[in-house]
Write a protein that holds these residues in place. Structure first.
Motif, PDB file in Angstrom:
ATOM      1  N   SER A  27      -2.373  -9.754  -2.853  1.00 16.73           N
ATOM      2  CA  SER A  27      -2.490 -10.168  -1.455  1.00 16.73           C
ATOM      3  C   SER A  27      -2.547  -8.943  -0.547  1.00 16.73           C
ATOM      4  CB  SER A  27      -1.294 -11.039  -1.069  1.00 16.73           C
ATOM      5  OG  SER A  27      -1.146 -11.113   0.324  1.00 16.73           O
ATOM      6  N   GLU A  28      -3.580  -8.879   0.281  1.00 19.62           N
ATOM      7  CA  GLU A  28      -3.692  -7.752   1.199  1.00 19.62           C
ATOM      8  C   GLU A  28      -2.560  -7.766   2.225  1.00 19.62           C
ATOM      9  OE1 GLU A  28      -7.151  -5.290   3.520  1.00 19.62           O
ATOM     10  OE2 GLU A  28      -7.413  -7.446   3.285  1.00 19.62           O
ATOM     11  N   ARG A  29      -2.183  -8.945   2.659  1.00 19.20           N
ATOM     12  CA  ARG A  29      -1.085  -9.039   3.624  1.00 19.20           C
ATOM     13  C   ARG A  29       0.213  -8.527   3.001  1.00 19.20           C
ATOM     14  NH1 ARG A  29      -0.181 -14.730   6.515  1.00 19.20           N
ATOM     15  NH2 ARG A  29      -2.240 -14.105   7.282  1.00 19.20           N
ATOM     16  N   GLN A  30       0.472  -8.901   1.755  1.00 17.24           N
ATOM     17  CA  GLN A  30       1.676  -8.434   1.076  1.00 17.24           C
ATOM     18  C   GLN A  30       1.606  -6.928   0.815  1.00 17.24           C
ATOM     19  OE1 GLN A  30       2.471 -10.397  -2.642  1.00 17.24           O
ATOM     20  NE2 GLN A  30       4.551  -9.595  -2.801  1.00 17.24           N
ATOM     21  N   LEU A  31       0.410  -6.426   0.507  1.00 23.00           N
ATOM     22  CA  LEU A  31       0.233  -4.996   0.295  1.00 23.00           C
ATOM     23  C   LEU A  31       0.592  -4.220   1.557  1.00 23.00           C
ATOM     24  CD1 LEU A  31      -2.678  -3.175  -1.438  1.00 23.00           C
ATOM     25  CD2 LEU A  31      -2.098  -2.561   0.890  1.00 23.00           C
ATOM     26  N   ILE A  32       0.067  -4.653   2.703  1.00 27.22           N
ATOM     27  CA  ILE A  32       0.339  -3.955   3.961  1.00 27.22           C
ATOM     28  C   ILE A  32       1.836  -3.974   4.269  1.00 27.22           C
ATOM     29  CG2 ILE A  32      -0.027  -4.020   6.461  1.00 27.22           C
ATOM     30  CD1 ILE A  32      -2.870  -5.103   5.834  1.00 27.22           C
ATOM     31  N   ALA A  33       2.462  -5.130   4.063  1.00 28.07           N
ATOM     32  CA  ALA A  33       3.894  -5.236   4.328  1.00 28.07           C
ATOM     33  C   ALA A  33       4.690  -4.300   3.422  1.00 28.07           C
ATOM     34  CB  ALA A  33       4.356  -6.677   4.142  1.00 28.07           C
ATOM     35  N   ALA A  34       4.321  -4.231   2.147  1.00 28.95           N
ATOM     36  CA  ALA A  34       5.040  -3.380   1.200  1.00 28.95           C
ATOM     37  C   ALA A  34       4.833  -1.898   1.517  1.00 28.95           C
ATOM     38  CB  ALA A  34       4.592  -3.687  -0.223  1.00 28.95           C
ATOM     39  N   VAL A  35       3.604  -1.517   1.861  1.00 28.75           N
ATOM     40  CA  VAL A  35       3.316  -0.117   2.187  1.00 28.75           C
ATOM     41  C   VAL A  35       4.090   0.312   3.425  1.00 28.75           C
ATOM     42  CG1 VAL A  35       1.518   1.439   3.044  1.00 28.75           C
ATOM     43  CG2 VAL A  35       1.070   0.008   1.049  1.00 28.75           C
ATOM     44  N   GLU A  36       4.099  -0.541   4.457  1.00 28.55           N
ATOM     45  CA  GLU A  36       4.797  -0.168   5.681  1.00 28.55           C
ATOM     46  C   GLU A  36       6.310  -0.154   5.484  1.00 28.55           C
ATOM     47  OE1 GLU A  36       3.313   1.154   8.262  1.00 28.55           O
ATOM     48  OE2 GLU A  36       1.479   0.919   7.088  1.00 28.55           O
ATOM     49  N   ALA A  37       6.831  -1.043   4.636  1.00 24.92           N
ATOM     50  CA  ALA A  37       8.256  -1.003   4.321  1.00 24.92           C
ATOM     51  C   ALA A  37       8.592   0.277   3.557  1.00 24.92           C
ATOM     52  CB  ALA A  37       8.654  -2.232   3.503  1.00 24.92           C
ATOM     53  N   LEU A  38       7.723   0.681   2.630  1.00 24.68           N
ATOM     54  CA  LEU A  38       7.925   1.919   1.889  1.00 24.68           C
ATOM     55  C   LEU A  38       7.876   3.121   2.824  1.00 24.68           C
ATOM     56  CD1 LEU A  38       8.243   3.453  -0.778  1.00 24.68           C
ATOM     57  CD2 LEU A  38       5.764   3.269  -1.093  1.00 24.68           C
ATOM     58  N   ARG A  39       6.985   3.078   3.783  1.00 26.19           N
ATOM     59  CA  ARG A  39       6.887   4.164   4.771  1.00 26.19           C
ATOM     60  C   ARG A  39       8.186   4.301   5.558  1.00 26.19           C
ATOM     61  NH1 ARG A  39       3.879   4.196   9.975  1.00 26.19           N
ATOM     62  NH2 ARG A  39       3.414   6.371  10.486  1.00 26.19           N
ATOM     63  N   ALA A  40       8.755   3.168   5.954  1.00 30.32           N
ATOM     64  CA  ALA A  40      10.024   3.209   6.677  1.00 30.32           C
ATOM     65  C   ALA A  40      11.178   3.632   5.784  1.00 30.32           C
ATOM     66  CB  ALA A  40      10.311   1.839   7.289  1.00 30.32           C
ATOM     67  N   LEU A  41      11.069   3.358   4.484  1.00 31.46           N
ATOM     68  CA  LEU A  41      12.102   3.796   3.543  1.00 31.46           C
ATOM     69  C   LEU A  41      12.059   5.313   3.388  1.00 31.46           C
ATOM     70  CD1 LEU A  41      14.265   2.591   1.570  1.00 31.46           C
ATOM     71  CD2 LEU A  41      12.506   2.744  -0.204  1.00 31.46           C
ATOM     72  N   VAL A  42      10.853   5.875   3.287  1.00 32.53           N
ATOM     73  CA  VAL A  42      10.685   7.316   3.113  1.00 32.53           C
ATOM     74  C   VAL A  42      11.004   8.073   4.398  1.00 32.53           C
ATOM     75  CG1 VAL A  42       8.980   9.130   2.668  1.00 32.53           C
ATOM     76  CG2 VAL A  42       9.014   7.079   1.247  1.00 32.53           C
ATOM     77  N   PHE A  43      10.597   7.502   5.537  1.00 34.49           N
ATOM     78  CA  PHE A  43      10.836   8.122   6.841  1.00 34.49           C
ATOM     79  C   PHE A  43      11.801   7.241   7.627  1.00 34.49           C
ATOM     80  CE2 PHE A  43       6.326   9.408   5.924  1.00 34.49           C
ATOM     81  CZ  PHE A  43       6.603  10.749   5.650  1.00 34.49           C
ATOM     82  N   PRO A  44      13.108   7.458   7.516  1.00 37.06           N
ATOM     83  CA  PRO A  44      14.083   6.555   8.133  1.00 37.06           C
ATOM     84  C   PRO A  44      13.950   6.441   9.642  1.00 37.06           C
ATOM     85  CG  PRO A  44      15.140   8.561   7.297  1.00 37.06           C
ATOM     86  CD  PRO A  44      13.747   8.551   6.761  1.00 37.06           C
ATOM     87  N   GLU A  45      13.340   7.430  10.289  1.00 40.65           N
ATOM     88  CA  GLU A  45      13.154   7.360  11.736  1.00 40.65           C
ATOM     89  C   GLU A  45      12.202   6.231  12.142  1.00 40.65           C
ATOM     90  OE1 GLU A  45      12.566   9.804   9.565  1.00 40.65           O
ATOM     91  OE2 GLU A  45      11.219  11.326  10.410  1.00 40.65           O
ATOM     92  N   LEU A  46      11.466   5.665  11.187  1.00 43.57           N
ATOM     93  CA  LEU A  46      10.540   4.579  11.473  1.00 43.57           C
ATOM     94  C   LEU A  46      11.172   3.194  11.305  1.00 43.57           C
ATOM     95  CD1 LEU A  46       7.308   5.917   9.700  1.00 43.57           C
ATOM     96  CD2 LEU A  46       7.977   6.169  12.094  1.00 43.57           C
ATOM     97  N   ARG A  47      12.413   3.128  10.857  1.00 42.76           N
ATOM     98  CA  ARG A  47      13.053   1.836  10.620  1.00 42.76           C
ATOM     99  C   ARG A  47      13.358   1.119  11.922  1.00 42.76           C
ATOM    100  NH1 ARG A  47      17.431   3.963   6.106  1.00 42.76           N
ATOM    101  NH2 ARG A  47      15.853   4.857   4.688  1.00 42.76           N
ATOM    102  N   SER A  48      13.182  -0.191  11.908  1.00 42.93           N
ATOM    103  CA  SER A  48      13.532  -1.011  13.061  1.00 42.93           C
ATOM    104  C   SER A  48      15.037  -1.001  13.267  1.00 42.93           C
ATOM    105  CB  SER A  48      13.052  -2.452  12.863  1.00 42.93           C
ATOM    106  OG  SER A  48      11.652  -2.494  12.674  1.00 42.93           O
ATOM    107  N   SER A  49      15.429  -1.122  14.506  1.00 36.63           N
ATOM    108  CA  SER A  49      16.862  -1.151  14.816  1.00 36.63           C
ATOM    109  C   SER A  49      17.519  -2.317  14.090  1.00 36.63           C
ATOM    110  CB  SER A  49      17.054  -1.310  16.329  1.00 36.63           C
ATOM    111  OG  SER A  49      18.421  -1.409  16.647  1.00 36.63           O
ATOM    112  N   GLY A  50      18.617  -2.032  13.413  1.00 32.00           N
ATOM    113  CA  GLY A  50      19.354  -3.072  12.703  1.00 32.00           C
ATOM    114  C   GLY A  50      18.911  -3.297  11.283  1.00 32.00           C
TER     115      GLY A  50
END
Length: 279
Positions: A27-50
């Motif tokens: 699923s392309e939608r699931q791929l985008i969600a997983a990639v962006e979650a991984l990006r926030a995991l690698v770069f903690p400054e990108l994580r949403s508040s909370g």
């Protein structure tokens, strides 16, 4: 449209609607969600508040686990979990390499005010982030998914990197729009590429039956500390740009360059015609 008109139109597409897929891609939608979650995991400054790091980690593991399972199924391969485990075992090392890319971008661009700005805003860092994980999945033999990730990054950044291309540490792609890096290209450590650079194939060989030959080196190699300026085109699998060389903007290059050289194109003759003071 009335019901009769709709039914008449549906008759034309009914054969297409009746078809069933032989395989289902990730699923392309699931791929985008997983990639962006991984990006926030690698770069903690990108994580949403909370958002906790643990919750993000679970989201990433679940997302990529499912994507890898579905991708393997497209080729009839049963997922035994080994590729997922091998992928996540490499995540910390890839994160460390991405930190070197961020530092290279900050040090290589006088317009950068901070590494945070680089992480948030620089398309070259974003493209390399996706590439490094897509490349690992490709090395692990996961089909389709690495290419889908590369095309997602291409749409987001304008930078087209084949997931099989080999890219060293502390690489900086500045601006990046229109950069193309082919499948068998190899880029060394501390290289810099600017917008519109192409590392492409000079020609395409054919098999005896006329089909396209695959799996041979078609794209150039940049050794360590090479700089390629905007709009340069470098072609050919046997083309090697030696360590520390510089390729000027707009150069079209199909032969190797020894280490420590500057390559420039022919001098362009400029003409200026007065407009008589009018604008």
């Amino acid at each position: 449209m009335n019901d009769r008109s709709t039914d008449a139109c549906l008759q034309h597409v009914a054969p297409l609607a009746a078809r069933t897929p032989q395989v289902t891609p990730p699923s392309e939608r699931q791929l985008i969600a997983a990639v962006e979650a991984l990006r926030a995991l690698v770069f903690p400054e990108l994580r949403s508040s909370g958002t906790s790091g643990e919750a993000l980690g679970r989201e990433v593991v679940h997302g990529f686990g499912e994507l890898i399972r579905v991708a393997l199924a497209t080729e009839g391969v049963h997922d035994d979990g080994s590729r997922v485990a091998a992928f996540f075992a490499q995540v910390p090392a890839i994160a460390a390499r991405l930190a070197l890319d961020v530092r290279a971008a900050f040090e290589g661009d006088p317009a950068a005010k901070s590494e945070l700005e680089v992480v948030v805003c620089y398309p070259g860092v974003r493209a390399l982030f996706v590439h490094r994980f897509a490349h690992m999945l490709d090395l692990l033999g996961v089909p389709l998914l690495p290419r889908m990730m590369a095309e997602y990054a291409h749409r987001e950044t304008g930078i087209d990197i084949h997931p099989r291309a080999r890219i060293g540490d502390a690489v900086f792609i500045d601006h990046g729009t229109g950069v193309v890096i082919g499948e068998t290209a190899a880029i060394g450590h501390r290289c810099r590429l600017y917008q519109g650079v192409t590392l492409g194939a000079k020609s395409f060989e054919r098999e005896p039956d006329g089909s396209m030959r695959r799996g041979y080196k078609r794209h150039p190699t940049l050794e360590d500390d090479v700089v390629v300026y905007a709009g340069a085109t470098i072609l050919g699998g046997d083309t090697v740009i030696g360590k520390g060389s510089v390729v000027a903007g707009g150069v079209f290059l199909t032969k190797s360059v020894p280490p420590g050289n500057v390559v420039t194109g022919p001098k362009v003759e400029l003409r200026m015609i007065s407009m008589g003071g009018a604008i």
